[in-house]
Motif scaffolding. Structure first.
Motif, short mmCIF file in Angstrom:
data_model
loop_
_atom_site.label_atom_id
_atom_site.label_comp_id
_atom_site.label_asym_id
_atom_site.label_seq_id
_atom_site.Cartn_x
_atom_site.Cartn_y
_atom_site.Cartn_z
N GLY A 14 28.95 56.27 1.35
CA GLY A 14 27.76 55.96 0.57
C GLY A 14 27.97 54.76 -0.34
O GLY A 14 27.10 53.88 -0.43
N ALA A 15 29.12 54.72 -1.02
CA ALA A 15 29.41 53.60 -1.92
C ALA A 15 29.47 52.29 -1.15
O ALA A 15 28.89 51.27 -1.55
CB ALA A 15 30.72 53.86 -2.66
N THR A 16 30.18 52.30 -0.02
CA THR A 16 30.34 51.08 0.77
C THR A 16 29.03 50.61 1.38
O THR A 16 28.68 49.42 1.31
CB THR A 16 31.37 51.32 1.90
OG1 THR A 16 32.60 51.78 1.33
CG2 THR A 16 31.63 50.03 2.66
N GLY A 43 10.40 58.65 -0.37
CA GLY A 43 10.23 59.74 0.58
C GLY A 43 11.50 60.53 0.79
O GLY A 43 11.48 61.77 0.86
N ALA A 44 12.64 59.84 0.87
CA ALA A 44 13.92 60.52 1.07
C ALA A 44 14.26 61.41 -0.12
O ALA A 44 14.72 62.55 0.05
CB ALA A 44 15.02 59.49 1.30
N GLY A 136 28.07 61.82 -7.59
CA GLY A 136 29.19 62.51 -6.96
C GLY A 136 29.19 64.00 -7.26
O GLY A 136 29.49 64.83 -6.39
N ILE A 137 28.86 64.35 -8.50
CA ILE A 137 28.77 65.77 -8.89
C ILE A 137 27.71 66.47 -8.04
O ILE A 137 27.94 67.57 -7.52
CB ILE A 137 28.44 65.89 -10.38
CG1 ILE A 137 29.61 65.37 -11.23
CG2 ILE A 137 28.11 67.34 -10.75
CD1 ILE A 137 29.31 65.33 -12.72
N LEU A 138 26.54 65.83 -7.89
CA LEU A 138 25.44 66.44 -7.14
C LEU A 138 25.79 66.58 -5.66
O LEU A 138 25.47 67.60 -5.03
CB LEU A 138 24.18 65.61 -7.32
CG LEU A 138 23.72 65.41 -8.76
CD1 LEU A 138 22.45 64.57 -8.80
CD2 LEU A 138 23.51 66.75 -9.46
N ILE A 155 22.38 61.62 2.12
CA ILE A 155 21.46 60.64 2.73
C ILE A 155 20.42 60.19 1.71
O ILE A 155 20.14 58.98 1.58
CB ILE A 155 20.78 61.24 3.97
CG1 ILE A 155 21.79 61.44 5.09
CG2 ILE A 155 19.64 60.34 4.45
CD1 ILE A 155 21.23 62.19 6.29
N ALA A 156 19.85 61.14 0.99
CA ALA A 156 18.82 60.80 0.01
C ALA A 156 19.39 59.93 -1.11
O ALA A 156 18.75 58.96 -1.55
CB ALA A 156 18.21 62.07 -0.57
N ILE A 157 20.59 60.27 -1.58
CA ILE A 157 21.19 59.50 -2.67
C ILE A 157 21.52 58.07 -2.21
O ILE A 157 21.28 57.10 -2.93
CB ILE A 157 22.45 60.22 -3.19
CG1 ILE A 157 22.02 61.46 -4.01
CG2 ILE A 157 23.30 59.30 -4.05
CD1 ILE A 157 23.16 62.30 -4.51
N ILE A 158 22.06 57.95 -0.99
CA ILE A 158 22.37 56.61 -0.46
C ILE A 158 21.09 55.79 -0.34
O ILE A 158 21.06 54.60 -0.67
CB ILE A 158 23.08 56.72 0.91
CG1 ILE A 158 24.49 57.31 0.72
CG2 ILE A 158 23.17 55.35 1.58
CD1 ILE A 158 25.17 57.66 2.03
N ALA A 159 20.00 56.43 0.12
CA ALA A 159 18.74 55.71 0.32
C ALA A 159 18.22 55.12 -0.98
O ALA A 159 17.74 53.98 -1.01
CB ALA A 159 17.69 56.66 0.92
#
Length: 268
Positions: A14-16, A43-44, A136-138, A155-159
């Motif tokens: 996700g970070a990368t 939406g995500a 990261g905690i979530l 996926i939602a956090i990365i989006a």
């Protein structure tokens, strides 16, 4: 694949991905691309909150009233935290923090103007490092509840991180940092996601009763970010064609989260 391995892999990926994609968007300065990503991210986030994280939290808590109160408390908490950020950084009606919070495209044009000699760049990075740690905690809490839920949450956090990182990248450029420095600072800040995930994994081994509350706060975070920080920026483009595009991309974001939840089965 163990839960710990999932947490490490998704945090690093996700970070990368978010920083690299944001850098590509920024270097091309395509504001329309960032606007499209913001609509998709809305939406995500809403899909992950209402279709996955919140239902799982309600199921684990066995007390729906307590869990909805946790979500309500979380929304109020994030409102207060955002106010603290605005009070700390803004001394006028318009500032870069407002621009960043309400849509990265507003920062695209600003980044092409004069530098601010580092006035806002590092403070933004400090705030985002904390934000990444909370992500990261979530993510870890979601994986510890259920691997499928963890994947959807990641996926939602990365989006939503991609348009946010694009805004951060541009603020750093506007503060006088080189593109290389801006990329490295953003990457280091995003790696705090891994630290938050690892800390949560090892701390929650004997504290599983906290996981439903963390999932409730995760739901509150996603709902608040989507409704308060991202959606207001879309209203700056009220044209019918822009509205149709926004609705379509929000629907796509929700659908992709639903599809991801359908593809990944619960662990045995």
């Amino acid at each position: 694949m163990s839960v710990l391995a999932w947490i490490i892999a998704t945090s690093l990926l996700g970070a990368t991905l978010s920083v690299s994609f944001a850098a590509v968007l920024t270097l091309n300065t395509r504001a329309s691309w960032v606007q499209m990503l913001i609509s998709y991210a809305i939406g995500a986030l809403l899909g992950a909150a209402f279709l996955n994280t919140l239902p799982e939290a309600l199921e684990l808590s066995k007390n729906p009233a307590q869990m909805t109160a946790t979500v309500l408390f979380g929304i109020l908490l994030f409102f207060i935290l955002e106010k603290l950020v605005l009070w700390r950084h803004c001394h006028a009606e318009e500032c870069e923090v407002h621009d960043r919070l309400h849509g990265a495209p507003a920062v695209v044009a600003a980044a092409t103007h004069n530098h601010d000699n580092g006035r806002s760049g590092m403070m933004i990075m400090l705030g985002d490092t904390f934000h990444s740690f909370v992500d990261g905690i979530l993510i870890a809490a979601a994986f510890m509840a259920d691997v499928q839920l963890g994947i959807v949450t990641a996926i939602a956090i990365i989006a939503h991180e991609i348009p946010q990182e694009a805004g951060d990248f541009l603020i750093l450029l506007n503060s006088g940092y080189s593109r290389r420095q801006a990329f490295l600072f953003n990457l280091l800040s995003s790696l705090a996601t891994l630290l938050g995930g690892l800390a949560t994994y090892f701390m929650l081994q004997d504290m599983n009763h906290i996981i439903p509350s963390l999932l409730g706060l995760a739901s509150a975070s996603m709902i608040y970010v989507a409704m308060s920080d991202l959606i207001p920026g879309l209203h700056k483009r009220p044209e019918i064609d822009a509205t149709i595009q926004q609705v379509a991309l929000i629907t796509l974001g929700i659908s992709s989260i639903w599809l991801a939840g359908s593809l990944f089965t619960h662990p045995a």
